[in-house]
Write a protein that holds these residues in place. Sequence first.
Motif, PDB file in Angstrom:
ATOM      1  N   UNK A 146       1.211  -1.164   0.082  1.00 53.16           N
ATOM      2  CA  UNK A 146      -0.046  -0.263   0.234  1.00 53.16           C
ATOM      3  C   UNK A 146       1.029   1.124  -0.013  1.00 53.16           C
ATOM      4  N   UNK A 147       0.446   2.361  -0.661  1.00 50.16           N
ATOM      5  CA  UNK A 147       1.180   3.483  -0.658  1.00 50.16           C
ATOM      6  C   UNK A 147       1.325   4.505   0.503  1.00 50.16           C
ATOM      7  N   UNK A 148       2.164   5.431   0.843  1.00 50.09           N
ATOM      8  CA  UNK A 148       2.009   6.327   1.702  1.00 50.09           C
ATOM      9  C   UNK A 148       1.543   7.732   1.183  1.00 50.09           C
ATOM     10  N   UNK A 149       2.132   8.742   1.830  1.00 53.29           N
ATOM     11  CA  UNK A 149       1.603  10.089   1.572  1.00 53.29           C
ATOM     12  C   UNK A 149       0.270  10.594   2.162  1.00 53.29           C
ATOM     13  N   UNK A 185       2.801  -4.631   3.436  1.00 56.99           N
ATOM     14  CA  UNK A 185       4.092  -3.994   3.106  1.00 56.99           C
ATOM     15  C   UNK A 185       3.844  -2.317   2.530  1.00 56.99           C
ATOM     16  N   UNK A 186       4.400  -1.690   3.234  1.00 59.04           N
ATOM     17  CA  UNK A 186       4.332  -0.191   2.292  1.00 59.04           C
ATOM     18  C   UNK A 186       5.212  -0.205   1.284  1.00 59.04           C
ATOM     19  N   UNK A 187       4.798   0.462   0.163  1.00 56.55           N
ATOM     20  CA  UNK A 187       5.216   0.540  -1.097  1.00 56.55           C
ATOM     21  C   UNK A 187       6.764   1.304  -0.989  1.00 56.55           C
ATOM     22  N   UNK A 188       6.521   2.291   0.067  1.00 53.05           N
ATOM     23  CA  UNK A 188       7.802   2.933   0.125  1.00 53.05           C
ATOM     24  C   UNK A 188       7.681   3.599   1.726  1.00 53.05           C
ATOM     25  N   UNK A 189       8.782   4.011   2.005  1.00 54.37           N
ATOM     26  CA  UNK A 189       8.736   4.709   3.068  1.00 54.37           C
ATOM     27  C   UNK A 189       9.934   6.023   3.438  1.00 54.37           C
ATOM     28  N   UNK A 190       9.817   6.483   4.359  1.00 54.20           N
ATOM     29  CA  UNK A 190      10.859   7.914   4.473  1.00 54.20           C
ATOM     30  C   UNK A 190      11.294   7.149   5.800  1.00 54.20           C
ATOM     31  N   UNK A 191      12.829   7.519   5.752  1.00 55.05           N
ATOM     32  CA  UNK A 191      13.710   6.727   6.764  1.00 55.05           C
ATOM     33  C   UNK A 191      13.841   7.584   7.987  1.00 55.05           C
ATOM     34  N   UNK A 241       5.364  11.465  12.488  1.00 54.50           N
ATOM     35  CA  UNK A 241       4.495  11.718  11.521  1.00 54.50           C
ATOM     36  C   UNK A 241       4.597  11.587   9.884  1.00 54.50           C
ATOM     37  N   UNK A 242       5.655  11.333   9.529  1.00 53.92           N
ATOM     38  CA  UNK A 242       6.168  11.252   8.070  1.00 53.92           C
ATOM     39  C   UNK A 242       6.340   9.703   7.881  1.00 53.92           C
ATOM     40  N   UNK A 243       6.113   8.914   8.875  1.00 58.39           N
ATOM     41  CA  UNK A 243       6.495   7.309   8.762  1.00 58.39           C
ATOM     42  C   UNK A 243       5.489   6.600   8.135  1.00 58.39           C
ATOM     43  N   UNK A 244       5.556   6.221   6.985  1.00 62.98           N
ATOM     44  CA  UNK A 244       4.487   5.480   6.219  1.00 62.98           C
ATOM     45  C   UNK A 244       3.847   4.236   7.049  1.00 62.98           C
ATOM     46  N   UNK A 245       5.066   3.340   7.158  1.00 61.47           N
ATOM     47  CA  UNK A 245       4.859   2.310   7.938  1.00 61.47           C
ATOM     48  C   UNK A 245       4.021   2.679   9.464  1.00 61.47           C
ATOM     49  N   UNK A 246       4.608   3.695  10.217  1.00 63.53           N
ATOM     50  CA  UNK A 246       3.910   3.984  11.347  1.00 63.53           C
ATOM     51  C   UNK A 246       2.554   4.019  11.247  1.00 63.53           C
ATOM     52  N   UNK A 247       1.919   4.833  10.271  1.00 58.64           N
ATOM     53  CA  UNK A 247       0.657   5.229  10.134  1.00 58.64           C
ATOM     54  C   UNK A 247       0.110   3.929   9.448  1.00 58.64           C
ATOM     55  N   UNK A 289      15.372  10.844   3.069  1.00 58.49           N
ATOM     56  CA  UNK A 289      15.924   9.744   2.550  1.00 58.49           C
ATOM     57  C   UNK A 289      14.792   8.485   2.627  1.00 58.49           C
ATOM     58  N   UNK A 290      14.706   7.627   1.534  1.00 60.15           N
ATOM     59  CA  UNK A 290      13.665   6.779   1.255  1.00 60.15           C
ATOM     60  C   UNK A 290      14.093   5.434   1.325  1.00 60.15           C
ATOM     61  N   UNK A 291      13.154   4.509   1.470  1.00 63.23           N
ATOM     62  CA  UNK A 291      13.287   2.933   1.313  1.00 63.23           C
ATOM     63  C   UNK A 291      12.164   2.892   0.259  1.00 63.23           C
ATOM     64  N   UNK A 292      12.252   1.877  -0.907  1.00 60.06           N
ATOM     65  CA  UNK A 292      11.377   1.734  -1.821  1.00 60.06           C
ATOM     66  C   UNK A 292      11.299   0.413  -2.315  1.00 60.06           C
ATOM     67  N   UNK A 293      10.218   0.053  -2.891  1.00 56.76           N
ATOM     68  CA  UNK A 293       9.940  -1.055  -3.673  1.00 56.76           C
ATOM     69  C   UNK A 293      10.488  -0.519  -5.122  1.00 56.76           C
ATOM     70  N   UNK A 294      11.000  -1.429  -5.949  1.00 55.89           N
ATOM     71  CA  UNK A 294      11.446  -1.143  -7.345  1.00 55.89           C
ATOM     72  C   UNK A 294      10.334  -1.591  -8.505  1.00 55.89           C
TER      73      UNK A 294
END
Length: 220
Positions: free
Chosen positions: A42-45, A68-74, A80-86, A155-160
């Motif tokens: 799933x996405x973030x943002x 799985x988050x599709x991407x995340x902010x490190x 509050x910007x953590x996709x996985x946290x939300x 900086x980010x982590x991301x699926x490719x």
Amino acid sequence: MAITLIDAAPDAAIADWIAERLLIALGRAAGGPERGGIAITVPGGTTPFPILADLAARPLPWERITVWPGDDRIVAEDHPASNVGRIRALLQPVGAQIAPLAQGAVPPRFALAWLGMGNDGHVASLFPNTDPRADAPAHVVRIVPDPLPPEAPFERLSLTIPTLIASDALLFVIRGADKRALFEAAASGAHGVAAHDLPVGRLLAAASHAVPPVPVTCFC
Ligand SMILES: O=C1O[C@H](COP(=O)(O)O)[C@@H](O)[C@H](O)[C@H]1O
């Protein structure tokens, strides 16, 4: 290319669509090698969270779903910007397994890869300047956006692209006329190489060239 565009729909209608797909995938997985479990990304943002909140309130067998988050902010998970946290805050209480991204991790095949898209045509955290291209690995990558997006300068982590197209279906949920125009241009190539060369265009092209092609639905 097997792309279905669905005009702007309310969050509840999008949640209906996703819930139906999850139930179909869970039905297929029952008795399979994963013992009935499925994985989704799933996405973030900003766009996905009201839809995720709607989905979390539904009586789905969440304990059989790994998200799985599709991407995340490190950042720390409680930032509050953590996709996985939300994502965790919404879906762990209802029983879903949450899979935080880790550099080098190899994701499973996804029953559904749900994505957003930035105004610059980025998908997940594959930005136009920094998306690993022909040699994109089939694992989670660390990316330094250039420039850093002002709304989330991390900086980010991301699926490719290879990990995203290892999915039974791709879903985009995007908002606004500008994003829709960009998505359509990327899908059709009507605006030339530039739109095709954006990460969203390369993902759509890879989905259409996969064997079998990965079906794409866009609520936009
Ligand atoms: O930074 C990100 O932005 C995109 C788009 O987000 P939105 O707020 O316009 O919905 C998102 O898909 C991505 O996951 C996120 O990390």
